[in-house]
Design a protein around this motif. Structure first.
Motif, mmCIF file in Angstrom:
data_model
loop_
_atom_site.group_PDB
_atom_site.id
_atom_site.type_symbol
_atom_site.label_atom_id
_atom_site.label_comp_id
_atom_site.label_asym_id
_atom_site.label_seq_id
_atom_site.Cartn_x
_atom_site.Cartn_y
_atom_site.Cartn_z
ATOM 1 N N VAL A 31 0.824 -1.210 0.000
ATOM 2 C CA VAL A 31 0.000 0.000 0.000
ATOM 3 C C VAL A 31 0.858 1.260 0.000
ATOM 4 O O VAL A 31 0.506 2.270 -0.611
ATOM 5 C CB VAL A 31 -0.959 -0.016 1.212
ATOM 6 N N ALA A 32 1.988 1.203 0.687
ATOM 7 C CA ALA A 32 2.862 2.375 0.781
ATOM 8 C C ALA A 32 3.634 2.637 -0.505
ATOM 9 O O ALA A 32 4.108 3.759 -0.726
ATOM 10 C CB ALA A 32 3.844 2.202 1.941
ATOM 11 N N ALA A 33 3.776 1.629 -1.332
ATOM 12 C CA ALA A 33 4.494 1.814 -2.600
ATOM 13 C C ALA A 33 3.765 2.844 -3.460
ATOM 14 O O ALA A 33 2.545 2.945 -3.412
ATOM 15 C CB ALA A 33 4.591 0.479 -3.339
ATOM 16 N N GLY B 216 8.132 -3.475 -8.991
ATOM 17 C CA GLY B 216 9.292 -3.992 -9.705
ATOM 18 C C GLY B 216 10.593 -3.345 -9.259
ATOM 19 O O GLY B 216 11.637 -3.572 -9.866
ATOM 20 N N THR B 217 10.539 -2.548 -8.176
ATOM 21 C CA THR B 217 11.726 -1.875 -7.650
ATOM 22 C C THR B 217 11.787 -2.038 -6.143
ATOM 23 O O THR B 217 10.793 -2.401 -5.503
ATOM 24 C CB THR B 217 11.715 -0.367 -7.986
ATOM 25 N N ALA B 218 12.948 -1.735 -5.578
ATOM 26 C CA ALA B 218 13.126 -1.780 -4.127
ATOM 27 C C ALA B 218 13.920 -0.536 -3.713
ATOM 28 O O ALA B 218 15.108 -0.608 -3.409
ATOM 29 C CB ALA B 218 13.854 -3.055 -3.705
ATOM 30 N N PRO B 219 13.266 0.637 -3.674
ATOM 31 C CA PRO B 219 13.949 1.894 -3.380
ATOM 32 C C PRO B 219 14.218 2.075 -1.891
ATOM 33 O O PRO B 219 13.853 1.228 -1.062
ATOM 34 C CB PRO B 219 12.963 2.946 -3.888
ATOM 35 N N THR C 124 11.668 8.627 10.563
ATOM 36 C CA THR C 124 12.267 9.106 9.319
ATOM 37 C C THR C 124 11.408 8.942 8.063
ATOM 38 O O THR C 124 11.601 9.705 7.110
ATOM 39 C CB THR C 124 13.634 8.430 9.069
ATOM 40 N N PRO C 125 10.452 7.988 7.996
ATOM 41 C CA PRO C 125 9.621 7.933 6.785
ATOM 42 C C PRO C 125 8.871 9.225 6.476
ATOM 43 O O PRO C 125 8.479 9.446 5.325
ATOM 44 C CB PRO C 125 8.648 6.783 7.085
ATOM 45 N N VAL C 126 8.679 10.104 7.473
ATOM 46 C CA VAL C 126 7.972 11.361 7.200
ATOM 47 C C VAL C 126 8.792 12.283 6.295
ATOM 48 O O VAL C 126 8.234 13.220 5.697
ATOM 49 C CB VAL C 126 7.612 12.112 8.510
ATOM 50 N N PHE C 127 10.089 12.027 6.194
ATOM 51 C CA PHE C 127 10.938 12.841 5.343
ATOM 52 C C PHE C 127 10.987 12.319 3.906
ATOM 53 O O PHE C 127 11.720 12.847 3.067
ATOM 54 C CB PHE C 127 12.353 12.919 5.920
ATOM 55 N N PHE C 128 10.213 11.282 3.644
ATOM 56 C CA PHE C 128 10.102 10.701 2.312
ATOM 57 C C PHE C 128 8.622 10.676 1.932
ATOM 58 O O PHE C 128 7.749 10.761 2.791
ATOM 59 C CB PHE C 128 10.687 9.285 2.290
ATOM 60 N N PRO C 129 8.325 10.534 0.653
ATOM 61 C CA PRO C 129 6.912 10.513 0.242
ATOM 62 C C PRO C 129 6.225 9.191 0.549
ATOM 63 O O PRO C 129 5.545 8.602 -0.297
ATOM 64 C CB PRO C 129 7.001 10.765 -1.270
ATOM 65 N N VAL C 130 6.411 8.721 1.766
ATOM 66 C CA VAL C 130 5.815 7.452 2.159
ATOM 67 C C VAL C 130 4.984 7.598 3.430
ATOM 68 O O VAL C 130 4.147 6.761 3.726
ATOM 69 C CB VAL C 130 6.911 6.367 2.353
ATOM 70 N N LEU D 176 -6.496 6.406 3.813
ATOM 71 C CA LEU D 176 -7.303 7.623 3.996
ATOM 72 C C LEU D 176 -6.790 8.798 3.150
ATOM 73 O O LEU D 176 -7.411 9.858 3.126
ATOM 74 C CB LEU D 176 -7.305 8.033 5.465
ATOM 75 N N GLY D 177 -5.662 8.584 2.489
ATOM 76 C CA GLY D 177 -5.115 9.626 1.621
ATOM 77 C C GLY D 177 -4.436 10.764 2.350
ATOM 78 O O GLY D 177 -4.354 11.877 1.848
ATOM 79 N N PHE D 178 -3.887 10.474 3.570
ATOM 80 C CA PHE D 178 -3.259 11.523 4.359
ATOM 81 C C PHE D 178 -1.741 11.558 4.219
ATOM 82 O O PHE D 178 -1.094 12.403 4.825
ATOM 83 C CB PHE D 178 -3.588 11.342 5.851
ATOM 84 N N HIS D 179 -1.152 10.635 3.498
ATOM 85 C CA HIS D 179 0.305 10.560 3.439
ATOM 86 C C HIS D 179 0.847 11.624 2.500
ATOM 87 O O HIS D 179 0.153 12.199 1.682
ATOM 88 C CB HIS D 179 0.746 9.176 2.967
ATOM 89 N N GLY D 180 2.187 11.804 2.598
ATOM 90 C CA GLY D 180 2.891 12.688 1.677
ATOM 91 C C GLY D 180 2.896 14.133 2.128
ATOM 92 O O GLY D 180 2.261 14.532 3.072
#
Length: 303
Positions: free
Chosen positions: A38-40, A167-170, A233-239, A299-303
């Motif tokens: 879901v986070a991808a 298809g990626t693992a960033p 730290t995930p808050v500093f990425f678009p995840v 819920l569409g709150f990320h990013g």
């Protein structure tokens, strides 16, 4: 590894083979893998392929558990929390458990390759191999760092799932890996502190039995101090977004607080109580982190 003569015929029923899959561990794998999917970035394309991918990851995790129980039958028979498992209790024959685990391992990798892509399948194959061979056959019985290094197997499902849908693992996927990886030692060492007699009897070099309780409590606190800020730290990425960040910060402070309480606890019953509290909260901590991430995306709150 158990060298006792195998039974001629297994008496196990369906639930015994389910138990070989370590369903509680499998449920955590399914959950963290779902969050990875879901986070991808981007919507999950074909829902059926995504569902088959998640199923393949779950079956791969179960296969790892079955192979682990096959190899660890001797020590499982000694430890109070594992002696009722299907193999040491005699309900499932060891060769059958091995064949069961091997079949599911191959099946899960093939299904994931067909449902998703070869990168995801390769990561799943590596996860199974790492847990069943590197951790179970070598690390677990050789070093008190077994959980530290072996934790990589339990941390990989979100990366496998992310790769399955993109298809990626960033780096974002590996951040989820890192959170689980650094969470694992304090989680299991807290358990090892109040189950040290079991590990001692089984001859497993867990940290409390090799380095002592004081060193173990210090290590737990160090890892808690690493994972708490890392989980933010995930808050500093678009995840991840603000909701996740606040929850991760608050629960991280509680995690560190309980680790510090264990670090300062007196011997005996006081230490056991603090270790049990930390162990119980550690499960809630990881679940809450990934549940918050899942909720944000749904819920569409990320990013």
């Amino acid at each position: 590894m158990n060298t006792a003569e195998p039974r001629l015929m297994s008496t196990g029923g369906t639930m015994d083979y389910v138990a070989l899959l370590k369903p509680r561990v499998m449920s955590l794998v399914i959950f963290t893998a779902l969050v990875g999917m879901v986070a991808a970035p981007g919507p999950v394309g074909n829902i059926w392929l995504a569902a088959f991918s998640l199923l393949a990851i779950a079956v791969g995790a179960g296969a790892s558990g079955a192979l682990n129980m096959w190899w660890d039958a001797d020590i499982d028979a000694v430890m109070s929390r594992t002696k009722a498992r299907p193999i040491p209790s005699g309900r499932v024959d060891r060769p059958e458990a091995f064949a069961f685990g091997l079949f599911l391992s191959v099946l899960s990798v093939i299904v994931l390759a067909l449902a998703a892509n070869y990168l995801a399948a390769a990561l799943l194959a590596f996860t199974i191999f790492f847990y069943a061979v590197i951790y179970s056959m070598f690390l677990k019985r050789l070093t008190p760092q077994n959980i530290v290094i072996g934790g990589a197997a339990g941390a990989l499902p979100p990366v496998v799932a992310w790769a399955a849908v993109t298809g990626t693992a960033p780096i974002e996927a590996w951040l989820l890996f890192a959170i689980i990886f650094f969470w694992t030692p304090p989680h299991f060492w807290a358990l090892a502190l109040f189950k040290s007699a079991d590990y001692e009897a089984a001859g497993i070099p867990m940290m409390p039995n090799v380095k002592g309780e004081a060193r173990t409590r210090t290590e737990i606190l160090i890892y808690a101090l690493i994972v708490a800020p890392l989980a933010v730290t995930p808050v500093f990425f678009p995840v991840a977004g603000l909701l996740y960040g606040v929850i991760a910060a608050v629960f991280g402070m509680f995690f560190v607080g309980l680790s510090f309480r264990l670090y300062r606890a007196g011997p005996g019953a006081e230490m056991d109580k603090a270790a049990k509290s930390l162990f119980g909260f550690s499960i809630l901590y990881l679940f809450t982190l990934f549940a918050a991430l899942l909720a944000e995306h749904w819920l569409g709150f990320h990013g």
